[in-house]
Design a protein around this motif. Structure first.
Motif, PDB file in Angstrom:
ATOM      1  N   ASP A   1       0.850  -1.174   0.000  1.00  0.00           N
ATOM      2  CA  ASP A   1       0.000   0.000   0.000  1.00  0.00           C
ATOM      3  C   ASP A   1       0.894   1.236   0.000  1.00  0.00           C
ATOM      4  N   THR A   2       0.604   2.179  -0.867  1.00  0.00           N
ATOM      5  CA  THR A   2       1.401   3.404  -0.921  1.00  0.00           C
ATOM      6  C   THR A   2       0.637   4.489  -1.669  1.00  0.00           C
ATOM      7  N   GLN A   3       0.862   5.737  -1.269  1.00  0.00           N
ATOM      8  CA  GLN A   3       0.349   6.878  -2.023  1.00  0.00           C
ATOM      9  C   GLN A   3       1.238   7.196  -3.218  1.00  0.00           C
ATOM     10  N   ARG A   4       2.490   6.744  -3.158  1.00  0.00           N
ATOM     11  CA  ARG A   4       3.473   7.156  -4.154  1.00  0.00           C
ATOM     12  C   ARG A   4       3.224   6.480  -5.499  1.00  0.00           C
ATOM     13  N   PRO A   5       3.393   7.226  -6.584  1.00  0.00           N
ATOM     14  CA  PRO A   5       3.228   6.619  -7.913  1.00  0.00           C
ATOM     15  C   PRO A   5       4.346   5.636  -8.211  1.00  0.00           C
ATOM     16  N   GLU A   6       4.120   4.774  -9.185  1.00  0.00           N
ATOM     17  CA  GLU A   6       5.098   3.733  -9.509  1.00  0.00           C
ATOM     18  C   GLU A   6       6.453   4.318  -9.901  1.00  0.00           C
ATOM     19  N   THR A   7       6.452   5.441 -10.614  1.00  0.00           N
ATOM     20  CA  THR A   7       7.728   6.034 -11.028  1.00  0.00           C
ATOM     21  C   THR A   7       8.591   6.390  -9.825  1.00  0.00           C
ATOM     22  N   VAL A   8       7.962   6.903  -8.785  1.00  0.00           N
ATOM     23  CA  VAL A   8       8.702   7.281  -7.574  1.00  0.00           C
ATOM     24  C   VAL A   8       9.205   6.041  -6.838  1.00  0.00           C
ATOM     25  N   ARG A   9       8.337   5.044  -6.693  1.00  0.00           N
ATOM     26  CA  ARG A   9       8.764   3.828  -5.989  1.00  0.00           C
ATOM     27  C   ARG A   9       9.873   3.120  -6.762  1.00  0.00           C
ATOM     28  N   ARG A  10       9.774   3.100  -8.086  1.00  0.00           N
ATOM     29  CA  ARG A  10      10.849   2.490  -8.880  1.00  0.00           C
ATOM     30  C   ARG A  10      12.158   3.243  -8.707  1.00  0.00           C
ATOM     31  N   ARG A  11      12.094   4.543  -8.603  1.00  0.00           N
ATOM     32  CA  ARG A  11      13.306   5.328  -8.389  1.00  0.00           C
ATOM     33  C   ARG A  11      13.961   4.955  -7.062  1.00  0.00           C
ATOM     34  N   THR A  12      13.140   4.737  -6.043  1.00  0.00           N
ATOM     35  CA  THR A  12      13.662   4.321  -4.740  1.00  0.00           C
ATOM     36  C   THR A  12      14.304   2.941  -4.822  1.00  0.00           C
ATOM     37  N   LEU A  13      13.624   2.016  -5.489  1.00  0.00           N
ATOM     38  CA  LEU A  13      14.164   0.665  -5.643  1.00  0.00           C
ATOM     39  C   LEU A  13      15.473   0.689  -6.423  1.00  0.00           C
ATOM     40  N   ARG A  14      15.512   1.510  -7.462  1.00  0.00           N
ATOM     41  CA  ARG A  14      16.727   1.626  -8.283  1.00  0.00           C
ATOM     42  C   ARG A  14      17.887   2.165  -7.457  1.00  0.00           C
ATOM     43  N   GLY A  15      17.595   3.164  -6.642  1.00  0.00           N
ATOM     44  CA  GLY A  15      18.636   3.743  -5.804  1.00  0.00           C
ATOM     45  C   GLY A  15      19.193   2.759  -4.787  1.00  0.00           C
ATOM     46  N   ALA A  16      18.355   1.809  -4.370  1.00  0.00           N
ATOM     47  CA  ALA A  16      18.796   0.784  -3.421  1.00  0.00           C
ATOM     48  C   ALA A  16      19.392  -0.433  -4.108  1.00  0.00           C
ATOM     49  N   GLY A  17      19.405  -0.418  -5.449  1.00  0.00           N
ATOM     50  CA  GLY A  17      19.982  -1.526  -6.198  1.00  0.00           C
ATOM     51  C   GLY A  17      19.116  -2.765  -6.244  1.00  0.00           C
ATOM     52  N   ILE A  18      17.797  -2.608  -6.099  1.00  0.00           N
ATOM     53  CA  ILE A  18      16.930  -3.792  -6.080  1.00  0.00           C
ATOM     54  C   ILE A  18      15.773  -3.715  -7.068  1.00  0.00           C
ATOM     55  N   GLU A  19      15.754  -2.705  -7.931  1.00  0.00           N
ATOM     56  CA  GLU A  19      14.642  -2.626  -8.883  1.00  0.00           C
ATOM     57  C   GLU A  19      14.579  -3.880  -9.748  1.00  0.00           C
ATOM     58  N   ASP A  20      15.732  -4.374 -10.175  1.00  0.00           N
ATOM     59  CA  ASP A  20      15.731  -5.542 -11.063  1.00  0.00           C
ATOM     60  C   ASP A  20      15.446  -6.841 -10.326  1.00  0.00           C
ATOM     61  N   CYS A  21      15.300  -6.776  -9.000  1.00  0.00           N
ATOM     62  CA  CYS A  21      14.919  -7.972  -8.246  1.00  0.00           C
ATOM     63  C   CYS A  21      13.422  -8.256  -8.343  1.00  0.00           C
ATOM     64  N   PHE A  22      12.655  -7.244  -8.746  1.00  0.00           N
ATOM     65  CA  PHE A  22      11.207  -7.413  -8.786  1.00  0.00           C
ATOM     66  C   PHE A  22      10.730  -7.661 -10.209  1.00  0.00           C
ATOM     67  N   ASP A  23      10.066  -8.786 -10.373  1.00  0.00           N
ATOM     68  CA  ASP A  23       9.494  -9.136 -11.672  1.00  0.00           C
ATOM     69  C   ASP A  23       8.206  -8.376 -11.935  1.00  0.00           C
ATOM     70  N   ALA A  24       7.583  -7.870 -10.878  1.00  0.00           N
ATOM     71  CA  ALA A  24       6.354  -7.088 -11.015  1.00  0.00           C
ATOM     72  C   ALA A  24       6.151  -6.257  -9.759  1.00  0.00           C
ATOM     73  N   LEU A  25       5.437  -5.148  -9.913  1.00  0.00           N
ATOM     74  CA  LEU A  25       5.053  -4.304  -8.790  1.00  0.00           C
ATOM     75  C   LEU A  25       3.531  -4.258  -8.701  1.00  0.00           C
ATOM     76  N   VAL A  26       3.009  -4.533  -7.515  1.00  0.00           N
ATOM     77  CA  VAL A  26       1.575  -4.373  -7.251  1.00  0.00           C
ATOM     78  C   VAL A  26       1.466  -3.296  -6.175  1.00  0.00           C
ATOM     79  N   LEU A  27       1.093  -2.091  -6.601  1.00  0.00           N
ATOM     80  CA  LEU A  27       1.009  -0.944  -5.710  1.00  0.00           C
ATOM     81  C   LEU A  27      -0.440  -0.476  -5.618  1.00  0.00           C
ATOM     82  N   SER A  28      -0.891  -0.196  -4.406  1.00  0.00           N
ATOM     83  CA  SER A  28      -2.278   0.262  -4.253  1.00  0.00           C
ATOM     84  C   SER A  28      -2.511   1.566  -5.005  1.00  0.00           C
TER      85      SER A  28
END
Length: 232
Positions: free
Chosen positions: A123-150
């Motif tokens: 669950d998150t208010q943040r749009p997918e682009t923002v959450r992906r940016r966070t994941l990318r910065g932590a070096g784990i964006e490519d660990c997720f095959d899919a994102l399910v965001l509220s």
């Protein structure tokens, strides 16, 4: 049954939750946008609108777009926000996202490298682009095959359609998915009742009412050992 996929919560599981945007921050971010008019008093009006939308969302099990909070505030005080999507991006660029724990990130990379499909389910208010940016910065964006965001799906956990989407994105049977998170109702009981296995991350005692098949670990870094024991 073999475990083929992980559904992983974000804040409180992989990361320390970030702040929600307050009225002053929202007003300051909007004032930087072209053709946007933010009158005096917008900050307080936004906070009232945001509180109302959140209450309605919780009661209905839905997740309204952040732009709905902006629109209600704008209507209440004659603000002009011509591009709600750009406004949403601007606000969540100004407001820090959650801080991903380095040990949790390393554990996730290890689990994904082992062949498990990984789905971010939060669950998150943040749009997918923002959450992906966070994941990318932590070096784990490519660990997720899919994102399910509220924020993208329009419903929150434990609404059944959220879990249906997790199963769909995982691409396997519900019973082949282990759902991992820190909120009993949303990340343990809900997934378990939807046919998935579940593991609750908590530093406290096992919560009352948790179904016996649901596992409990103290930290996300303990998940590999838990899965190994599950497969023995």
């Amino acid at each position: 049954m073999t475990v083929r996929a992980l559904a992983v919560d974000f804040g409180g599981t992989l990361a320390r939750p970030g702040p929600s945007p307050d009225g002053a921050t929202v007003a300051a971010a909007l004032k930087e946008l072209e053709a946007t008019v933010v009158p005096d008093g917008f900050a307080a009006v936004f906070e009232d609108a945001a509180r109302q939308v959140r209450q309605e969302d919780r009661a209905g099990g839905i997740q309204s777009p952040f732009a709905e909070q902006l629109a209600r505030a704008a209507d209440a005080c004659a603000a002009v926000i011509p591009d709600p999507q750009a406004a949403t991006e601007a606000v969540f660029t100004a407001v820090p996202d959650a801080f991903v724990d380095a040990r949790a990130a390393a554990t996730l990379r290890r689990l994904h490298a082992s062949g498990l499909v990984c789905v971010l389910a939060c669950d998150t208010q943040r749009p997918e682009t923002v959450r992906r940016r966070t994941l990318r910065g932590a070096g784990i964006e490519d660990c997720f095959d899919a994102l399910v965001l509220s924020s993208a799906l329009g419903v929150r956990k434990p609404y059944p359609r959220f879990y249906d989407t997790v199963v769909e994105k995982a691409g396997c049977l519900a019973e082949e998915i282990v759902f991992v998170g820190d909120t009993p109702a949303k990340d343990a009981i809900g997934p378990y009742e939807h046919g998935m296995r579940a593991v609750l991350v908590t530093s406290g005692p096992r919560p009352d009412g948790l179904p016996p098949p649901v596992g409990v670990i103290g930290d996300f870094t303990e998940l590999p050992a838990y899965l190994e024991a599950l497969n023995d």
